[in-house]
Design a protein around this motif. Sequence first.
Motif, mmCIF file in Angstrom:
data_model
loop_
_atom_site.group_PDB
_atom_site.id
_atom_site.type_symbol
_atom_site.label_atom_id
_atom_site.label_comp_id
_atom_site.label_asym_id
_atom_site.label_seq_id
_atom_site.Cartn_x
_atom_site.Cartn_y
_atom_site.Cartn_z
ATOM 1 N N ILE A 90 -2.768 -1.513 -3.017
ATOM 2 C CA ILE A 90 -3.762 -0.480 -2.658
ATOM 3 C C ILE A 90 -3.227 0.915 -2.951
ATOM 4 O O ILE A 90 -2.135 1.267 -2.507
ATOM 5 C CB ILE A 90 -4.073 -0.504 -1.137
ATOM 6 C CG1 ILE A 90 -4.518 -1.895 -0.684
ATOM 7 C CG2 ILE A 90 -5.109 0.558 -0.770
ATOM 8 C CD1 ILE A 90 -4.704 -2.009 0.834
ATOM 9 N N ASP A 91 -3.999 1.705 -3.657
ATOM 10 C CA ASP A 91 -3.758 3.148 -3.704
ATOM 11 C C ASP A 91 -5.015 3.806 -3.145
ATOM 12 O O ASP A 91 -6.048 3.846 -3.806
ATOM 13 C CB ASP A 91 -3.491 3.627 -5.139
ATOM 14 C CG ASP A 91 -2.953 5.053 -5.151
ATOM 15 O OD1 ASP A 91 -3.126 5.759 -4.141
ATOM 16 O OD2 ASP A 91 -2.372 5.456 -6.177
ATOM 17 N N PRO A 92 -4.952 4.290 -1.902
ATOM 18 C CA PRO A 92 -6.187 4.780 -1.264
ATOM 19 C C PRO A 92 -6.767 6.012 -1.952
ATOM 20 O O PRO A 92 -7.982 6.146 -2.035
ATOM 21 C CB PRO A 92 -5.755 5.086 0.168
ATOM 22 C CG PRO A 92 -4.269 5.257 0.109
ATOM 23 C CD PRO A 92 -3.783 4.369 -1.001
ATOM 24 N N ILE A 93 -5.914 6.909 -2.406
ATOM 25 C CA ILE A 93 -6.387 8.006 -3.270
ATOM 26 C C ILE A 93 -5.366 8.152 -4.391
ATOM 27 O O ILE A 93 -4.284 8.697 -4.190
ATOM 28 C CB ILE A 93 -6.534 9.360 -2.534
ATOM 29 C CG1 ILE A 93 -7.596 9.266 -1.431
ATOM 30 C CG2 ILE A 93 -6.915 10.467 -3.534
ATOM 31 C CD1 ILE A 93 -7.937 10.614 -0.771
ATOM 32 N N ASP A 94 -5.724 7.646 -5.539
ATOM 33 C CA ASP A 94 -4.863 7.820 -6.707
ATOM 34 C C ASP A 94 -5.300 9.116 -7.375
ATOM 35 O O ASP A 94 -6.488 9.356 -7.545
ATOM 36 C CB ASP A 94 -5.044 6.626 -7.646
ATOM 37 C CG ASP A 94 -4.169 6.741 -8.877
ATOM 38 O OD1 ASP A 94 -3.045 7.270 -8.768
ATOM 39 O OD2 ASP A 94 -4.616 6.299 -9.951
ATOM 40 N N GLY A 95 -4.308 9.938 -7.738
ATOM 41 C CA GLY A 95 -4.651 11.242 -8.306
ATOM 42 C C GLY A 95 -5.014 12.212 -7.193
ATOM 43 O O GLY A 95 -6.035 12.899 -7.244
ATOM 44 N N THR A 96 -4.148 12.268 -6.180
ATOM 45 C CA THR A 96 -4.450 13.155 -5.043
ATOM 46 C C THR A 96 -4.627 14.603 -5.506
ATOM 47 O O THR A 96 -5.456 15.337 -4.975
ATOM 48 C CB THR A 96 -3.332 13.066 -3.980
ATOM 49 O OG1 THR A 96 -3.108 11.684 -3.707
ATOM 50 C CG2 THR A 96 -3.716 13.753 -2.691
ATOM 51 N N ILE B 230 3.226 -0.083 -8.609
ATOM 52 C CA ILE B 230 2.242 -1.105 -9.012
ATOM 53 C C ILE B 230 0.822 -0.688 -8.651
ATOM 54 O O ILE B 230 -0.120 -0.988 -9.374
ATOM 55 C CB ILE B 230 2.568 -2.527 -8.467
ATOM 56 C CG1 ILE B 230 2.604 -2.575 -6.948
ATOM 57 C CG2 ILE B 230 3.881 -3.046 -9.039
ATOM 58 C CD1 ILE B 230 2.673 -4.020 -6.405
ATOM 59 N N TRP B 231 0.656 0.058 -7.523
ATOM 60 C CA TRP B 231 -0.701 0.439 -7.106
ATOM 61 C C TRP B 231 -1.316 1.477 -8.037
ATOM 62 O O TRP B 231 -2.515 1.712 -7.985
ATOM 63 C CB TRP B 231 -0.707 0.928 -5.654
ATOM 64 C CG TRP B 231 0.283 2.041 -5.379
ATOM 65 C CD1 TRP B 231 0.132 3.368 -5.696
ATOM 66 C CD2 TRP B 231 1.561 1.923 -4.729
ATOM 67 N NE1 TRP B 231 1.241 4.086 -5.296
ATOM 68 C CE2 TRP B 231 2.129 3.227 -4.684
ATOM 69 C CE3 TRP B 231 2.269 0.862 -4.171
ATOM 70 C CZ2 TRP B 231 3.385 3.469 -4.112
ATOM 71 C CZ3 TRP B 231 3.512 1.119 -3.612
ATOM 72 C CH2 TRP B 231 4.057 2.401 -3.580
ATOM 73 N N ASP B 232 -0.501 2.122 -8.860
ATOM 74 C CA ASP B 232 -1.040 3.100 -9.815
ATOM 75 C C ASP B 232 -1.554 2.432 -11.092
ATOM 76 O O ASP B 232 -2.099 3.134 -11.965
ATOM 77 C CB ASP B 232 0.038 4.124 -10.205
ATOM 78 C CG ASP B 232 0.252 5.175 -9.116
ATOM 79 O OD1 ASP B 232 -0.726 5.504 -8.415
ATOM 80 O OD2 ASP B 232 1.388 5.670 -8.983
ATOM 81 N N HIS B 233 -1.339 1.123 -11.254
ATOM 82 C CA HIS B 233 -1.672 0.485 -12.536
ATOM 83 C C HIS B 233 -2.360 -0.875 -12.456
ATOM 84 O O HIS B 233 -3.011 -1.272 -13.428
ATOM 85 C CB HIS B 233 -0.387 0.339 -13.382
ATOM 86 C CG HIS B 233 0.250 1.659 -13.667
ATOM 87 N ND1 HIS B 233 -0.201 2.505 -14.653
ATOM 88 C CD2 HIS B 233 1.265 2.305 -13.050
ATOM 89 C CE1 HIS B 233 0.515 3.623 -14.635
ATOM 90 N NE2 HIS B 233 1.417 3.525 -13.676
ATOM 91 N N ALA C 61 0.849 -1.198 0.000
ATOM 92 C CA ALA C 61 0.000 0.000 0.000
ATOM 93 C C ALA C 61 0.878 1.238 0.000
ATOM 94 O O ALA C 61 2.030 1.200 0.429
ATOM 95 C CB ALA C 61 -0.926 -0.017 1.200
ATOM 96 N N GLU C 62 0.305 2.335 -0.475
ATOM 97 C CA GLU C 62 1.122 3.524 -0.700
ATOM 98 C C GLU C 62 1.581 4.207 0.596
ATOM 99 O O GLU C 62 2.703 4.684 0.679
ATOM 100 C CB GLU C 62 0.347 4.526 -1.579
ATOM 101 C CG GLU C 62 1.201 5.723 -1.939
ATOM 102 C CD GLU C 62 0.638 6.586 -3.050
ATOM 103 O OE1 GLU C 62 -0.513 6.389 -3.455
ATOM 104 O OE2 GLU C 62 1.387 7.478 -3.506
ATOM 105 N N GLU C 63 0.707 4.277 1.605
ATOM 106 C CA GLU C 63 1.034 5.104 2.782
ATOM 107 C C GLU C 63 1.612 4.296 3.944
ATOM 108 O O GLU C 63 1.419 3.092 4.029
ATOM 109 C CB GLU C 63 -0.213 5.855 3.267
ATOM 110 C CG GLU C 63 -1.013 6.557 2.180
ATOM 111 C CD GLU C 63 -0.211 7.574 1.383
ATOM 112 O OE1 GLU C 63 0.847 8.046 1.864
ATOM 113 O OE2 GLU C 63 -0.641 7.882 0.254
HETATM 114 MG MG LIG Z 1 -1.395 6.845 -7.253
#
Ligand SMILES: [Mg+2]
Length: 353
Positions: free
Chosen positions: A132-138, A292-295, A67-69
């Motif tokens: 997981i990307d909880p908010i992609d395109g913040t 990877i979470w962005d795609h 996950a991202e965060e």
């Molecule tokens: Mg993202």
Amino acid sequence: MPYAKELRIAQLAVQRATLLTKSVFHTTAKGTVSKEDHSPVTVGDFGAQALIISALRHHFPDDEIVAEEEAAELIANKPLSERIWSYVQATMLEDESAEQELGGPIQSEQEMLDAIDMGKSPGGAKGRIWAIDPIDGTKGFLRGGQYAVCLALMVDGDVKVGVLGCPNLPVDDSAPLDAHAGENQTDAEGKGVIFSAVLGEGATSGALSRGALSKEAPIHMKPIEDITQATFCESVESGHSSHSDQAAIAKLLGITKPSVRMDSQAKYGSIARGAGDLYLRLPVRADYEEKIWDHAAGDLIVREAGGEVTDVTGKRLDFTLGRTLKANKGVVAAPKAVHGKILEAVKQVLSSK
Ligand SMILES: [Mg+2]
Ligand SMILES: Nc1ncnc2c1ncn2[C@@H]1O[C@H](COP(=O)(O)OS(=O)(=O)O)[C@@H](OP(=O)(O)O)[C@H]1O
């Protein structure tokens, strides 16, 4: 259907997480925590990640999570942690049985912090790994534009399940593709869509409403009869993909329509349902490794809708190499029938630089 349980839990978890992001959007500064040039983070990123991980842990305790965060910043900042905790506590699906199905609420602030920190898997080629990307395109989230809550399951490096919650896209698959779509629309008027796919089972879209998930309908990419009439999607941020290379490719293909710029994996969802035709993401910096979470979710959704997704050299995106797509540069997504032609134009423009 294979992965039926994973799909169901992923959809509910994404639906619940989007509720949290929407309540954060309506607060002062939209919950912004830090606003560095490249990666702004909001209260919503942390809260959504906690909610998703807690549901995954409940159902699939042995799976790994990328996950991202991370929670480090929150552990050092009690008021911030409390702020996030208040959103996490307040966010529940309207459908009570669905909320219970997710394992119910997180019990304490500490449990929330622990959940956030369970996303540190190094990824890789073996086993079951969620991305997981909880908010992609913040940045899109902050401007009231497009963003996506993204969840994918990879098994031995292959994406098997992908779900994208796009709260600011119209639910209507045939709504015209517009960079400002959804901005003047309310949820009651049909804003908010959830895209899903299971490998080998096709892709779907449905309403990302507050209540029970509505029945989903299969989606397909639009066949392109005349490439010059195609609509291509690209990032809003010129730092994330090269607008100039993308314009040169479009020109070479004879495309005259202006690009549709939108943030996040909403681009993958939009082309998968035929609202747009192509997604071009040409690298700006040679050393950037896509995450990877962005795609992961978008890659599967487009492929299951009849598309092909490769990097700029024509290689499939390789999710087996850890947290980043080290072996790939950029993204070229298009209907299968025309992908080769688009790729030729991409290569030509890149080799003439
Ligand atoms: Mg993202
Ligand atoms: N240099 C560079 N090149 C390519 N990609 C980058 C780069 N820097 C960041 N990122 C990642 O881009 C993610 C957002 O992608 P988009 O371009 O679709 O959206 S946006 O226009 O940036 O909002 C964004 O995801 P979020 O951080 O989740 O918003 C980043 O992971």
